[in-house]
Design a protein around this motif. Structure first.
Motif, PDB file in Angstrom:
ATOM      1  N   HIS A   1       0.786  -1.239   0.129  1.00 21.84           N
ATOM      2  CA  HIS A   1      -0.094   0.044  -0.115  1.00 21.84           C
ATOM      3  C   HIS A   1       0.913   1.324   0.081  1.00 21.84           C
ATOM      4  O   HIS A   1       0.632   2.142  -0.697  1.00 21.84           O
ATOM      5  CB  HIS A   1      -0.772  -0.229   1.149  1.00 21.84           C
ATOM      6  CG  HIS A   1      -1.430   1.243   1.290  1.00 21.84           C
ATOM      7  ND1 HIS A   1      -2.956   1.149   0.761  1.00 21.84           N
ATOM      8  CD2 HIS A   1      -1.415   2.331   1.938  1.00 21.84           C
ATOM      9  CE1 HIS A   1      -3.284   2.546   1.326  1.00 21.84           C
ATOM     10  NE2 HIS A   1      -2.659   3.056   1.901  1.00 21.84           N
TER      11      HIS A   1
ATOM     12  N   ALA B   1       2.712   1.678  -3.238  1.00 19.70           N
ATOM     13  CA  ALA B   1       1.693   2.277  -4.101  1.00 19.70           C
ATOM     14  C   ALA B   1       1.805   3.926  -3.996  1.00 19.70           C
ATOM     15  O   ALA B   1       1.484   4.406  -5.385  1.00 19.70           O
ATOM     16  CB  ALA B   1       0.416   1.500  -4.004  1.00 19.70           C
ATOM     17  N   HIS B   2       1.651   4.337  -2.967  1.00 20.81           N
ATOM     18  CA  HIS B   2       1.645   5.896  -3.028  1.00 20.81           C
ATOM     19  C   HIS B   2       3.150   6.347  -3.578  1.00 20.81           C
ATOM     20  O   HIS B   2       2.943   7.433  -4.137  1.00 20.81           O
ATOM     21  CB  HIS B   2       1.567   6.230  -1.332  1.00 20.81           C
ATOM     22  CG  HIS B   2       0.223   6.027  -0.817  1.00 20.81           C
ATOM     23  ND1 HIS B   2      -0.813   6.532  -1.509  1.00 20.81           N
ATOM     24  CD2 HIS B   2      -0.152   5.417   0.176  1.00 20.81           C
ATOM     25  CE1 HIS B   2      -1.897   6.347  -0.696  1.00 20.81           C
ATOM     26  NE2 HIS B   2      -1.532   5.744   0.485  1.00 20.81           N
TER      27      HIS B   2
ATOM     28  N   ASP C   1       2.110  10.210  -4.883  1.00 19.69           N
ATOM     29  CA  ASP C   1       0.827  10.764  -4.224  1.00 19.69           C
ATOM     30  C   ASP C   1       1.299  11.977  -3.433  1.00 19.69           C
ATOM     31  O   ASP C   1       0.652  12.824  -3.417  1.00 19.69           O
ATOM     32  CB  ASP C   1       0.087   9.507  -3.595  1.00 19.69           C
ATOM     33  CG  ASP C   1      -0.931   8.624  -4.393  1.00 19.69           C
ATOM     34  OD1 ASP C   1      -1.084   9.180  -5.783  1.00 19.69           O
ATOM     35  OD2 ASP C   1      -1.155   7.679  -4.097  1.00 19.69           O
TER      36      ASP C   1
ATOM     37  N   ARG D   1      -7.076   8.697  -3.637  1.00 26.17           N
ATOM     38  CA  ARG D   1      -5.678   7.891  -3.857  1.00 26.17           C
ATOM     39  C   ARG D   1      -5.491   6.740  -2.808  1.00 26.17           C
ATOM     40  O   ARG D   1      -4.665   5.929  -2.947  1.00 26.17           O
ATOM     41  CB  ARG D   1      -4.587   8.926  -3.594  1.00 26.17           C
ATOM     42  CG  ARG D   1      -4.557  10.104  -4.762  1.00 26.17           C
ATOM     43  CD  ARG D   1      -4.767   9.430  -6.047  1.00 26.17           C
ATOM     44  NE  ARG D   1      -3.767   8.070  -6.266  1.00 26.17           N
ATOM     45  CZ  ARG D   1      -3.740   7.593  -7.365  1.00 26.17           C
ATOM     46  NH1 ARG D   1      -4.585   7.588  -8.108  1.00 26.17           N
ATOM     47  NH2 ARG D   1      -2.715   6.765  -7.554  1.00 26.17           N
TER      48      ARG D   1
ATOM     49  N   ALA E   1      -4.566   3.174  -3.817  1.00 27.90           N
ATOM     50  CA  ALA E   1      -3.368   2.603  -3.154  1.00 27.90           C
ATOM     51  C   ALA E   1      -3.875   0.986  -2.702  1.00 27.90           C
ATOM     52  O   ALA E   1      -3.041   0.204  -2.798  1.00 27.90           O
ATOM     53  CB  ALA E   1      -2.719   3.351  -1.963  1.00 27.90           C
TER      54      ALA E   1
ATOM     55  N   ARG F   1      -4.155  -1.020  -5.666  1.00 35.50           N
ATOM     56  CA  ARG F   1      -2.627  -1.393  -6.356  1.00 35.50           C
ATOM     57  C   ARG F   1      -2.102  -2.554  -5.231  1.00 35.50           C
ATOM     58  O   ARG F   1      -1.502  -3.574  -6.039  1.00 35.50           O
ATOM     59  CB  ARG F   1      -1.796  -0.176  -6.637  1.00 35.50           C
ATOM     60  CG  ARG F   1      -0.587  -0.444  -7.008  1.00 35.50           C
ATOM     61  CD  ARG F   1      -0.554  -0.982  -8.315  1.00 35.50           C
ATOM     62  NE  ARG F   1       0.769  -1.032  -9.085  1.00 35.50           N
ATOM     63  CZ  ARG F   1       1.224  -2.097  -9.786  1.00 35.50           C
ATOM     64  NH1 ARG F   1       0.481  -3.109 -10.124  1.00 35.50           N
ATOM     65  NH2 ARG F   1       2.486  -1.743 -10.240  1.00 35.50           N
TER      66      ARG F   1
END
Length: 320
Positions: free
Chosen positions: A145, A148-149, A154, A233, A237, A240
């Motif tokens: 997680h 993913a950011h 992000d 977002r 995340a 993802r």
């Protein structure tokens, strides 16, 4: 006679207030004129301010990783100390389009993890309590997680968007200062001239309140837009992380465990900032969606994919 004297004094005060406010407004306008004379035009000045704000925010975020990690007194995790954790991080980085961040642990006073970008890959910081609370697949889901950011940038996009929104609102507020001064002078001066110093029901007072409300509304709208993007977002995340790990329920379980560990047990728990809220305005201003929403989306994703046995090492614990 006394009434006439009062009206004369009130009129004098009213005119003085009006003149004072108008002079202040003219002084501000003159200051703006001098600033505008330093650049080709108003649009160029506004563009310069916006670019400066965005660049400043970007550089502050991009190169502030070291300061942040130092400020929270975190410790890097050597590979020899946690080879399994590093192996999982390496595997996730290999599946994602992201530079490998440096792994840190810290005492964050609440079960949490966050990632910040940087030219060297950034940093991924985890609270020590997570290793007691979560199983290995759940730790992996949290790592995915946060990666993913970083993969989607992000943090920097949110920081730049927030800086841009605040700059635009600030420019609008600064531009409105002369009008606010004029309206304030007209409102106060006319009230005194009418012999009713405390009266704020006049048309100028209403116009001033309307302008202030508009500026506040602009700030609130900008904040809501940035916070809405932040919540979206978080969902992205989550998706993802579920895609990369192939185990949406591991992340759902991790979120639920973290939520329960964060809930305070003391008598004033309703005042806690960690509690879920039913208030619409609080939800709109939150940077994260509710855990219930996130868990439900992950459960639906798992059901839609008709997952078989979860990945090796999972506890198999259902999400409750």
């Amino acid at each position: 006679m006394a009434r006439i004297a009062f009206r004369l004094v009130a009129a004098t005060v009213g005119v003085s207030l009006l003149v004072g406010y108008l002079l202040a407004a003219l002084l501000v306008v003159e200051g703006f004129r001098v600033l505008w004379s330093l650049v080709p035009g108003l649009l160029e000045l506004a563009a310069l301010l916006v670019v400066a704000a965005v660049l400043s925010t970007y550089l502050s975020y991009r190169f502030g990783t070291t300061r942040l990690v130092t400020a929270i007194e975190s410790d890097s995790v050597p590979r020899a100390q946690a080879p399994g954790l590093h192996r999982r991080l390496d595997e996730l980085v290999a599946r994602m389009d992201v530079a490998r961040p440096t792994l840190y642990v810290a005492d964050l006073h609440t079960p949490n993890a966050f990632a910040v970008g940087g030219d060297d890959g950034g940093a991924l910081v985890m609270d020590r309590s997570l290793f007691r609370l979560l199983s290995a697949p759940e730790i992996e889901a949290i790592l995915a997680h946060e990666l993913a950011h970083l993969e989607a940038n992000d943090g920097v996009v949110t920081a730049v968007a927030d800086g841009l929104a605040r700059t635009l609102v600030g420019v609008a507020t600064l531009s409105a200062v002369p009008a606010l001064l004029v309206l304030s002078g007209l409102a106060a001066g006319s009230a005194w001239i009418r012999g009713r110093p405390g009266d704020r029901s006049g048309v100028f007072s209403r116009l001033r309140r309307g302008l202030v409300a508009g500026l506040i509304g602009g700030f609130v709208l900008a904040t809501l837009l940035v916070r809405t993007r932040s919540r979206n977002r978080e969902f992205a995340a989550d998706d993802r992380a579920a895609e990369v790990t192939g185990n949406p329920l591991a992340l759902a379980r991790a979120l639920r465990r973290i939520e329960r560990a964060t809930e305070p047990a003391w008598p004033f728990a309703p005042l806690s900032t960690h509690r879920e809220t039913d208030e619409a305005i609080e939800r709109w201003l939150s940077t994260h969606p509710s855990v219930d929403e996130r868990v439900e989306r992950l459960r639906r994703r798992a059901e839609a994919a008709r997952l078989g046995p979860v990945r090796e090492g999972s506890t198999g614990t259902p999400v409750r």
